[in-house]
Design an enzyme around this catalytic site. Sequence first.
Site, PDB file in Angstrom:
ATOM      1  N   ARG A 241       1.406  -1.296   0.107  1.00 12.59           N
ATOM      2  CA  ARG A 241      -0.294   0.053   0.246  1.00 12.59           C
ATOM      3  C   ARG A 241       0.530   0.894   0.143  1.00 12.59           C
ATOM      4  NH1 ARG A 241      -3.258  -2.203  -1.633  1.00 12.59           N
ATOM      5  NH2 ARG A 241      -5.719  -2.955  -0.606  1.00 12.59           N
ATOM      6  N   GLU A 270      -4.079   7.383  -4.914  1.00 12.76           N
ATOM      7  CA  GLU A 270      -3.999   7.125  -6.130  1.00 12.76           C
ATOM      8  C   GLU A 270      -5.665   7.769  -6.456  1.00 12.76           C
ATOM      9  OE1 GLU A 270      -4.022   3.039  -5.337  1.00 12.76           O
ATOM     10  OE2 GLU A 270      -1.684   3.155  -4.859  1.00 12.76           O
ATOM     11  N   HIS A 289      -1.341   0.808  -9.934  1.00 12.08           N
ATOM     12  CA  HIS A 289      -2.268  -0.388  -8.788  1.00 12.08           C
ATOM     13  C   HIS A 289      -2.597  -1.495  -9.803  1.00 12.08           C
ATOM     14  CE1 HIS A 289      -4.172  -1.011  -4.364  1.00 12.08           C
ATOM     15  NE2 HIS A 289      -3.543  -2.447  -5.218  1.00 12.08           N
TER      16      HIS A 289
END
Length: 323
Positions: A241, A270, A289
């Site tokens: 993360r 993000e 991601h």
Amino acid sequence: MPCIFVSRDQFPSVLYEKLRQVGELRVYPYGKPAWLTAGIPKDELKRAAEECDAMVVYIGDRVDAEVLSNARVKIISTVSVGYDHIDVAEARRRGIVVTNTPEVLVDATADLAVGILLALVRRIVEGDRLVREGKAYDIWGALMGSDLRGKRAGIVGLGNLGTAIAKRLLAFGAEVVYWSRNRKPQVEFALGIKYVDLDELLATSDFVILAVSLAPETRHLMNWERFQKMKRGAYLINVARGAVVDTEALIRALKEGILAGAALDVFEVEPLPHTHELTKFPNVVLTPHIGSAAEDTRRRMAEIAAENVVRFFRGERPLYVVA
Ligand code: DGY
């Protein structure tokens, strides 16, 4: 029939098919370009929590205490292994079940971790650019990178993901050490890898790979103090993360040459704005991601997320309960 809210219309179709067996679906038309927002608006989530019995969400949908403040929802099923976007303590307090989809995405995410590590240390992205830009290059001297064989890879976090990354790196001939909050003697024994404390891992590893979940104890685990402890010229890889790393400290470590480079699939914010300072470094590989973004994996995640809800409404225990 129970009302089941689904936060987007782009999950694999199996998810909607399975959920229709047990409830009426309210699907949010997630048409927004991905670069504008990572999740659906908070008021929509709050309304869903107040009006529906189940919610199926993804990592950008922040289900916080305010969203749950007047909730009727009984189960929140996230189509992800991570659940740091859900206030699990608040859900637990309200008797709301939270489920996730671990295991099936481990291989895909471990593959990506090794993929971006290789892209970084063998300078694959830079090489691609060089060829496309039509610049002259010397086929002996261009873009010298690092071997994997004989190098030390330090894995931070030895859960399913860390273990799968360890197996892959061993196959490449790297020496693997790890640090984890819980020591794993069986895995150490089975794979022949060594536990070291975090300071030693940072001081001796050529590649540091972050595979821990985000929790209050791991937020900014990689802060400036820890970057200073790293072996000079090491590489950092993050597939966990974004908030496990203090981005400002990372940028400083890159500027001061502590790091030879970084490969990042996850960011504190993000989607990462394309003007972000990280995008200016040639020795930083960035992916959006996509650890679990492989077709079969995503289909299995969707299937499990739906199965969790189906079992709940049939009065059975869901497959994966986190709270
Ligand atoms: C997860 O599942 O938590 C991944 O980060 C995204 O799919």
